[in-house]
Design a protein around this motif. Structure first.
Motif, PDB file in Angstrom:
ATOM      1  N   GLN A   1     -30.858  46.609  98.989  1.00  0.00           N
ATOM      2  CA  GLN A   1     -31.925  47.596  99.077  1.00  0.00           C
ATOM      3  C   GLN A   1     -31.740  48.707  98.035  1.00  0.00           C
ATOM      4  OE1 GLN A   1     -34.558  47.212 100.788  1.00  0.00           O
ATOM      5  NE2 GLN A   1     -35.565  49.210 100.704  1.00  0.00           N
ATOM      6  N   ALA A   2     -30.507  49.081  97.776  1.00  0.00           N
ATOM      7  CA  ALA A   2     -30.244  50.094  96.750  1.00  0.00           C
ATOM      8  C   ALA A   2     -30.659  49.577  95.372  1.00  0.00           C
ATOM      9  CB  ALA A   2     -28.769  50.482  96.747  1.00  0.00           C
ATOM     10  N   GLN A   3     -30.376  48.310  95.097  1.00  0.00           N
ATOM     11  CA  GLN A   3     -30.801  47.725  93.830  1.00  0.00           C
ATOM     12  C   GLN A   3     -32.325  47.691  93.723  1.00  0.00           C
ATOM     13  OE1 GLN A   3     -28.355  44.139  94.422  1.00  0.00           O
ATOM     14  NE2 GLN A   3     -27.470  44.526  92.411  1.00  0.00           N
ATOM     15  N   PHE A   4     -32.982  47.419  94.846  1.00  0.00           N
ATOM     16  CA  PHE A   4     -34.440  47.414  94.866  1.00  0.00           C
ATOM     17  C   PHE A   4     -34.987  48.788  94.485  1.00  0.00           C
ATOM     18  CE2 PHE A   4     -38.300  48.284  97.415  1.00  0.00           C
ATOM     19  CZ  PHE A   4     -39.175  47.390  96.800  1.00  0.00           C
ATOM     20  N   GLN A   5     -34.423  49.841  95.077  1.00  0.00           N
ATOM     21  CA  GLN A   5     -34.869  51.192  94.756  1.00  0.00           C
ATOM     22  C   GLN A   5     -34.554  51.548  93.302  1.00  0.00           C
ATOM     23  OE1 GLN A   5     -36.801  52.756  96.543  1.00  0.00           O
ATOM     24  NE2 GLN A   5     -36.421  52.381  98.712  1.00  0.00           N
ATOM     25  N   PHE A   6     -33.404  51.102  92.811  1.00  0.00           N
ATOM     26  CA  PHE A   6     -33.026  51.331  91.409  1.00  0.00           C
ATOM     27  C   PHE A   6     -34.058  50.709  90.481  1.00  0.00           C
ATOM     28  CE2 PHE A   6     -30.895  50.157  87.481  1.00  0.00           C
ATOM     29  CZ  PHE A   6     -30.130  51.271  87.177  1.00  0.00           C
ATOM     30  N   ASP A   7     -34.469  49.480  90.771  1.00  0.00           N
ATOM     31  CA  ASP A   7     -35.451  48.790  89.934  1.00  0.00           C
ATOM     32  C   ASP A   7     -36.803  49.489  89.957  1.00  0.00           C
ATOM     33  OD1 ASP A   7     -33.548  46.909  89.246  1.00  0.00           O
ATOM     34  OD2 ASP A   7     -34.174  45.468  90.766  1.00  0.00           O
ATOM     35  N   ARG A   8     -37.072  50.246  91.025  1.00  0.00           N
ATOM     36  CA  ARG A   8     -38.319  51.002  91.137  1.00  0.00           C
ATOM     37  C   ARG A   8     -38.198  52.403  90.530  1.00  0.00           C
ATOM     38  NH1 ARG A   8     -39.458  52.493  96.115  1.00  0.00           N
ATOM     39  NH2 ARG A   8     -41.711  52.626  95.800  1.00  0.00           N
ATOM     40  N   ASP A   9     -37.054  52.668  89.902  1.00  0.00           N
ATOM     41  CA  ASP A   9     -36.767  53.998  89.333  1.00  0.00           C
ATOM     42  C   ASP A   9     -36.657  55.079  90.396  1.00  0.00           C
ATOM     43  OD1 ASP A   9     -36.781  52.824  86.857  1.00  0.00           O
ATOM     44  OD2 ASP A   9     -38.801  53.488  86.330  1.00  0.00           O
ATOM     45  N   SER A  10     -36.408  54.681  91.645  1.00  0.00           N
ATOM     46  CA  SER A  10     -36.193  55.654  92.728  1.00  0.00           C
ATOM     47  C   SER A  10     -34.686  55.906  92.820  1.00  0.00           C
ATOM     48  CB  SER A  10     -36.750  55.113  94.053  1.00  0.00           C
ATOM     49  OG  SER A  10     -38.145  54.914  93.964  1.00  0.00           O
TER      50      SER A  10
ATOM     51  N   LEU B   1     -29.144  56.010  95.402  1.00  0.00           N
ATOM     52  CA  LEU B   1     -27.794  56.545  95.511  1.00  0.00           C
ATOM     53  C   LEU B   1     -27.341  56.716  96.956  1.00  0.00           C
ATOM     54  CD1 LEU B   1     -27.935  59.188  92.661  1.00  0.00           C
ATOM     55  CD2 LEU B   1     -26.283  57.307  92.813  1.00  0.00           C
ATOM     56  N   THR B   2     -28.193  57.255  97.809  1.00  0.00           N
ATOM     57  CA  THR B   2     -27.712  57.637  99.145  1.00  0.00           C
ATOM     58  C   THR B   2     -28.569  57.166 100.308  1.00  0.00           C
ATOM     59  OG1 THR B   2     -28.869  59.772  98.982  1.00  0.00           O
ATOM     60  CG2 THR B   2     -26.568  59.697  98.243  1.00  0.00           C
ATOM     61  N   ASN B   3     -29.844  56.844 100.080  1.00  0.00           N
ATOM     62  CA  ASN B   3     -30.714  56.523 101.213  1.00  0.00           C
ATOM     63  C   ASN B   3     -31.795  55.529 100.807  1.00  0.00           C
ATOM     64  OD1 ASN B   3     -31.876  56.625 103.760  1.00  0.00           O
ATOM     65  ND2 ASN B   3     -33.150  58.395 103.249  1.00  0.00           N
ATOM     66  N   PRO B   4     -31.404  54.271 100.564  1.00  0.00           N
ATOM     67  CA  PRO B   4     -32.390  53.302 100.087  1.00  0.00           C
ATOM     68  C   PRO B   4     -33.375  52.840 101.164  1.00  0.00           C
ATOM     69  CG  PRO B   4     -30.280  52.234 100.411  1.00  0.00           C
ATOM     70  CD  PRO B   4     -30.053  53.706 100.623  1.00  0.00           C
ATOM     71  N   GLY B   5     -33.061  53.143 102.429  1.00  0.00           N
ATOM     72  CA  GLY B   5     -33.963  52.770 103.512  1.00  0.00           C
ATOM     73  C   GLY B   5     -33.514  51.525 104.264  1.00  0.00           C
TER      74      GLY B   5
ATOM     75  N   GLU C   1     -26.870  50.753 102.952  1.00  0.00           N
ATOM     76  CA  GLU C   1     -26.054  51.707 102.215  1.00  0.00           C
ATOM     77  C   GLU C   1     -26.634  51.927 100.813  1.00  0.00           C
ATOM     78  OE1 GLU C   1     -23.514  53.346 103.287  1.00  0.00           O
ATOM     79  OE2 GLU C   1     -22.460  52.206 104.829  1.00  0.00           O
ATOM     80  N   GLY C   2     -26.542  53.167 100.326  1.00  0.00           N
ATOM     81  CA  GLY C   2     -26.813  53.424  98.924  1.00  0.00           C
ATOM     82  C   GLY C   2     -25.575  53.110  98.097  1.00  0.00           C
ATOM     83  N   PHE C   3     -25.693  53.284  96.797  1.00  0.00           N
ATOM     84  CA  PHE C   3     -24.563  52.969  95.925  1.00  0.00           C
ATOM     85  C   PHE C   3     -23.332  53.803  96.264  1.00  0.00           C
ATOM     86  CE2 PHE C   3     -28.142  51.906  92.890  1.00  0.00           C
ATOM     87  CZ  PHE C   3     -28.026  50.545  93.077  1.00  0.00           C
TER      88      PHE C   3
ATOM     89  N   ALA D   1     -18.570  44.222  94.300  1.00  0.00           N
ATOM     90  CA  ALA D   1     -19.818  44.947  94.562  1.00  0.00           C
ATOM     91  C   ALA D   1     -19.620  46.448  94.423  1.00  0.00           C
ATOM     92  CB  ALA D   1     -20.342  44.605  95.959  1.00  0.00           C
ATOM     93  N   ALA D   2     -18.514  46.956  94.938  1.00  0.00           N
ATOM     94  CA  ALA D   2     -18.232  48.391  94.820  1.00  0.00           C
ATOM     95  C   ALA D   2     -18.021  48.777  93.360  1.00  0.00           C
ATOM     96  CB  ALA D   2     -17.009  48.760  95.653  1.00  0.00           C
ATOM     97  N   ASN D   3     -17.373  47.898  92.601  1.00  0.00           N
ATOM     98  CA  ASN D   3     -17.203  48.164  91.172  1.00  0.00           C
ATOM     99  C   ASN D   3     -18.562  48.267  90.482  1.00  0.00           C
ATOM    100  OD1 ASN D   3     -15.796  48.336  88.591  1.00  0.00           O
ATOM    101  ND2 ASN D   3     -16.434  46.219  88.267  1.00  0.00           N
ATOM    102  N   LEU D   4     -19.448  47.303  90.757  1.00  0.00           N
ATOM    103  CA  LEU D   4     -20.770  47.325  90.154  1.00  0.00           C
ATOM    104  C   LEU D   4     -21.568  48.538  90.608  1.00  0.00           C
ATOM    105  CD1 LEU D   4     -22.778  45.869  88.333  1.00  0.00           C
ATOM    106  CD2 LEU D   4     -23.503  44.526  90.326  1.00  0.00           C
ATOM    107  N   ALA D   5     -21.349  48.976  91.842  1.00  0.00           N
ATOM    108  CA  ALA D   5     -22.049  50.167  92.345  1.00  0.00           C
ATOM    109  C   ALA D   5     -21.700  51.403  91.524  1.00  0.00           C
ATOM    110  CB  ALA D   5     -21.709  50.387  93.821  1.00  0.00           C
ATOM    111  N   HIS D   6     -20.492  51.446  90.963  1.00  0.00           N
ATOM    112  CA  HIS D   6     -20.133  52.568  90.070  1.00  0.00           C
ATOM    113  C   HIS D   6     -21.068  52.608  88.860  1.00  0.00           C
ATOM    114  CE1 HIS D   6     -16.243  52.765  92.239  1.00  0.00           C
ATOM    115  NE2 HIS D   6     -16.208  54.000  91.792  1.00  0.00           N
ATOM    116  N   TYR D   7     -21.374  51.447  88.322  1.00  0.00           N
ATOM    117  CA  TYR D   7     -22.285  51.392  87.170  1.00  0.00           C
ATOM    118  C   TYR D   7     -23.678  51.869  87.564  1.00  0.00           C
ATOM    119  CZ  TYR D   7     -25.239  49.507  83.486  1.00  0.00           C
ATOM    120  OH  TYR D   7     -26.169  49.374  82.493  1.00  0.00           O
ATOM    121  N   TYR D   8     -24.201  51.312  88.649  1.00  0.00           N
ATOM    122  CA  TYR D   8     -25.529  51.707  89.107  1.00  0.00           C
ATOM    123  C   TYR D   8     -25.583  53.208  89.410  1.00  0.00           C
ATOM    124  CZ  TYR D   8     -27.506  46.995  89.676  1.00  0.00           C
ATOM    125  OH  TYR D   8     -28.032  45.741  89.456  1.00  0.00           O
TER     126      TYR D   8
END
Length: 231
Positions: A74-83, A88-92, A96-98, A110-117
């Protein structure tokens, strides 16, 4: 993705082990002959340790990675929407957010990649110190993220006015991998930043490299006007 990373690490470890075996073969046989009883006892300890590690990996680490990937969707989905703030904290949806992925699933790919996002998200939100912190903690892998990580760090330092640091990072991005899209993009940034600093020879060199090697790229198709500008 995680499986591919594990396979790459496994191959590297196998190659290193083969080198060690060749170099130590003669000494090892003599050592075994002299210390057979000690070795047998040590092997029993090693088997217990390895058994414990395999149990940890199979029953804890792998499921933890799978859970982290599911949580991060869900966090990746929000990232792709520029949200980016939501990502970061509340993707819905109770996901969990990144930042939550990093805090709750440390040690997983996954946690490593979350640092990039997270780093890119903070960069887009104009929070450059946070962007730098998370991007520097990310361990890039593959052929693309090493380029984009250095590039994003360069953008963050550039926004902070540290142009020398930004230029250094853009150079790392351009040299990390040979990519027909990203490499000319960062070479152009190198050229433009050198122009801004009055380093016309360095700018000319960056633009000339684009013209020579990446003339068919979208960046290369209009590079002639930049070459002419710094003549």
């Amino acid at each position: 993705m995680a499986r591919r990373k594990r396979n790459q690490r496994g191959r590297k470890q196998q190659e290193e082990t083969l080198v060690d075996i060749v170099e130590a073969r003669d000494q090892a046989q003599s050592f075994i002959d002299q210390n057979q009883n000690v070795i047998i006892g040590s092997l029993a300890v090693v088997l217990l340790v390895v058994g414990g590690w395999l149990a940890y990996k199979n029953f804890y680490q792998i499921p933890k990675q799978q859970e982290a990937v599911e949580q991060m969707y869900q966090a990746q989905f929000q990232f792709d929407r520029d949200s980016f703030a939501l990502a970061l904290t509340n993707p819905g949806g109770g996901y969990e957010g990144f930042i939550g992925i990093i805090e709750n699933y440390g040690g997983t790919p996954a946690a490593n990649l979350a640092h990039y996002y997270a780093g890119v998200s903070y960069l887009q939100l104009g929070k450059f110190d946070a962007a730098i912190s998370y991007l520097e903690d990310y361990k890039p892998d593959g052929q693309v993220t090493p380029i984009t990580t250095f590039g994003a760090l360069g953008d963050a330092y550039s926004e902070q006015g540290d142009l020398d640091k930004a230029l250094s990072l853009y150079k790392k991005a351009a040299n990390a991998e040979d990519n027909d899209i990203l490499t000319p993009y960062y070479l152009k940034k190198i050229g433009m930043l050198n122009e801004k600093q009055g380093n016309m020879d360095a700018a000319r060199k960056a633009y000339a490299e684009i013209k020579e090697k990446y003339s068919t790229s979208s960046i290369g198709q209009d590079i002639d006007k930049y070459v002419e500008r710094v003549k």
